[in-house]
Design an enzyme around this catalytic site. Structure first.
Site, short mmCIF file in Angstrom:
data_model
loop_
_atom_site.label_atom_id
_atom_site.label_comp_id
_atom_site.label_asym_id
_atom_site.label_seq_id
_atom_site.Cartn_x
_atom_site.Cartn_y
_atom_site.Cartn_z
N SER A 143 15.61 10.61 0.62
CA SER A 143 15.30 9.18 0.62
C SER A 143 16.61 8.42 0.49
O SER A 143 17.61 8.99 0.02
CB SER A 143 14.40 8.86 -0.58
OG SER A 143 14.30 7.47 -0.78
N TYR A 156 11.87 9.36 -9.68
CA TYR A 156 12.00 9.53 -8.22
C TYR A 156 13.48 9.56 -7.83
O TYR A 156 13.92 10.43 -7.06
CB TYR A 156 11.27 8.37 -7.52
CG TYR A 156 11.15 8.49 -6.02
CD1 TYR A 156 10.10 9.21 -5.44
CD2 TYR A 156 12.07 7.87 -5.17
CE1 TYR A 156 9.98 9.30 -4.06
CE2 TYR A 156 11.95 7.96 -3.80
CZ TYR A 156 10.89 8.68 -3.25
OH TYR A 156 10.78 8.77 -1.87
P1 NAD Z 1 2.32 10.68 1.81
O1 NAD Z 1 1.69 10.32 0.51
O2 NAD Z 1 1.72 10.12 3.08
O3 NAD Z 1 2.46 12.26 1.94
C1 NAD Z 1 2.78 13.06 0.83
C2 NAD Z 1 2.32 14.47 1.09
O4 NAD Z 1 2.63 15.28 -0.06
C3 NAD Z 1 0.80 14.58 1.29
O5 NAD Z 1 0.53 15.54 2.29
C4 NAD Z 1 0.31 15.07 -0.06
O6 NAD Z 1 -0.92 15.79 -0.02
C5 NAD Z 1 1.46 15.99 -0.44
N1 NAD Z 1 1.49 16.32 -1.86
C6 NAD Z 1 1.52 15.48 -2.93
N2 NAD Z 1 1.48 16.19 -4.08
C7 NAD Z 1 1.43 17.49 -3.73
C8 NAD Z 1 1.37 18.71 -4.46
N3 NAD Z 1 1.35 18.75 -5.81
N4 NAD Z 1 1.33 19.88 -3.77
C9 NAD Z 1 1.33 19.89 -2.42
N5 NAD Z 1 1.38 18.75 -1.67
C10 NAD Z 1 1.42 17.59 -2.33
O7 NAD Z 1 3.83 10.18 1.67
P2 NAD Z 1 5.01 10.07 2.74
O8 NAD Z 1 5.39 8.64 2.71
O9 NAD Z 1 4.69 10.71 4.03
O10 NAD Z 1 6.17 10.89 1.97
C11 NAD Z 1 6.63 12.16 2.38
C12 NAD Z 1 8.05 12.39 1.84
O11 NAD Z 1 8.92 11.38 2.35
C13 NAD Z 1 8.16 12.31 0.30
O12 NAD Z 1 9.05 13.29 -0.18
C14 NAD Z 1 8.73 10.92 0.08
O13 NAD Z 1 9.47 10.84 -1.12
C15 NAD Z 1 9.64 10.79 1.28
N6 NAD Z 1 9.98 9.41 1.62
C16 NAD Z 1 9.01 8.51 1.95
C17 NAD Z 1 9.37 7.20 2.25
C18 NAD Z 1 8.34 6.14 2.63
O14 NAD Z 1 8.70 4.95 2.67
N7 NAD Z 1 7.10 6.49 2.94
C19 NAD Z 1 10.71 6.82 2.23
C20 NAD Z 1 11.68 7.79 1.89
C21 NAD Z 1 11.30 9.08 1.59
#
Ligand code: NAD
Length: 261
Positions: A143, A156
């Site tokens: 991130s 985080y």
């Molecule tokens: P999301 O909530 O859509 O997806 C998260 C995924 O992680 C889901 O499939 C969920 O089931 C899974 N998950 C959560 N807890 C879990 C566990 N204990 N065991 C197994 N799976 C688990 O979120 P996203 O926005 O797609 O985020 C994905 C990654 O991208 C994360 O690491 C997040 O920090 C990173 N990220 C997201 C953003 C954003 O703006 N959306 C920005 C930077 C980084």
């Protein structure tokens, strides 16, 4: 893009958002997929079968990323069914926002377990087979918060800075074995999770969705545009290619200029 057809990718947290987008993009390139993450069983099966419709083998393993024994069992299944993992995408993640002096212990522990320690456990199990094969790609979905901080996101930001350190250290260890380890550092990506935050903030502050997007969510993102899931998936696909063989230990930012300022 050459070289990844027929390989196998494990993408943690691929039932939703960024992880699902990466799975779709890699499946379109002929990569077999191990899906992981939580969610509604019928929706997971719909997504699994959609991925398989792209002409690759796809299995789902619901390992909880807070549980090292379940992670270990998932990697054993990958070994049995595919002969190991060639491409490891550590993507599962959660968020919780609170002042550091009020941060609930269980939220701290869960964020460190899912967003940081899980990547250590998957790498520990996947890298030995990559070494034997003489090829591997580890991509940690980090991130902008792996490079800079925001208030109220201590767990985080700590986990994402930790992932950067893990990425760099592991990259040096396997550099001469044709295995690269990198981190992709997105700004805000318009996943269902973030969309919910827009409505919540609009309601709680009595402002429009557009104001929330421009003045709150995208305050630090100079393009004032969300990062598309496809942009993150495109970087992942490039990092898997032969052209990227000399990129390792690197944070690849895709954050609309956030960390340039
Ligand atoms: P999301 O909530 O859509 O997806 C998260 C995924 O992680 C889901 O499939 C969920 O089931 C899974 N998950 C959560 N807890 C879990 C566990 N204990 N065991 C197994 N799976 C688990 O979120 P996203 O926005 O797609 O985020 C994905 C990654 O991208 C994360 O690491 C997040 O920090 C990173 N990220 C997201 C953003 C954003 O703006 N959306 C920005 C930077 C980084």
């Amino acid at each position: 893009m050459s070289g990844i057809k027929g390989k196998t990718a494990l993408i943690t947290g691929s039932t939703s958002g960024i992880g699902l987008g990466i799975a779709q993009s890699l499946a379109d390139s002929g990569v077999n997929i191990i899906m992981n993450g939580f969610g509604d069983a019928e929706e997971i099966e719909r997504n699994r079968s959609d991925l398989e419709g792209r002409g690759v083998k796809v299995i789902y393993n619901g390992a909880d990323m807070t549980k090292p024994d379940e992670i270990s069992a998932m990697l054993s299944q990958a070994q049995d069914e595919f002969g190991g993992v060639d491409i490891l995408i550590n993507n599962a993640g959660i968020q919780f926002v609170s002042p550091v002096d009020e941060f609930p212990d269980e939220k701290w522990n869960a964020i460190i377990a899912i967003n940081l320690s899980a990547a250590f456990h998957t790498m520990k199990h996947a890298i030995p087979q990559m070494k034997k094969n003489g090829w591997g790609r580890v991509i940690n979905i980090c991130s902008a918060h792996g490079l800079v901080a925001s208030p109220y996101k201590s767990a985080y930001v700590a986990a994402k800075h930790g992932i950067m350190g893990l990425t760099k250290s592991a990259a040096l260890e396997v550099a001469q074995q044709n295995i690269t380890v990198n981190a992709v550092c997105p700004g805000y990506v318009h996943t269902p999770l973030v969309d919910g935050q827009i409505d919540d903030t609009a309601n709680s502050r009595g402002i429009s969705r557009e104001e929330v997007i421009n003045d709150v969510i995208l305050a630090a993102q100079w393009t004032k545009k969300f990062v598309d899931v496809k942009s993150v998936a495109g970087i992942v696909k490039f990092l898997c290619s032969d052209d990227a063989e000399n990129i390792t230990g690197a944070p690849i930012t895709v954050d609309g200029g956030w960390t340039a300022a």
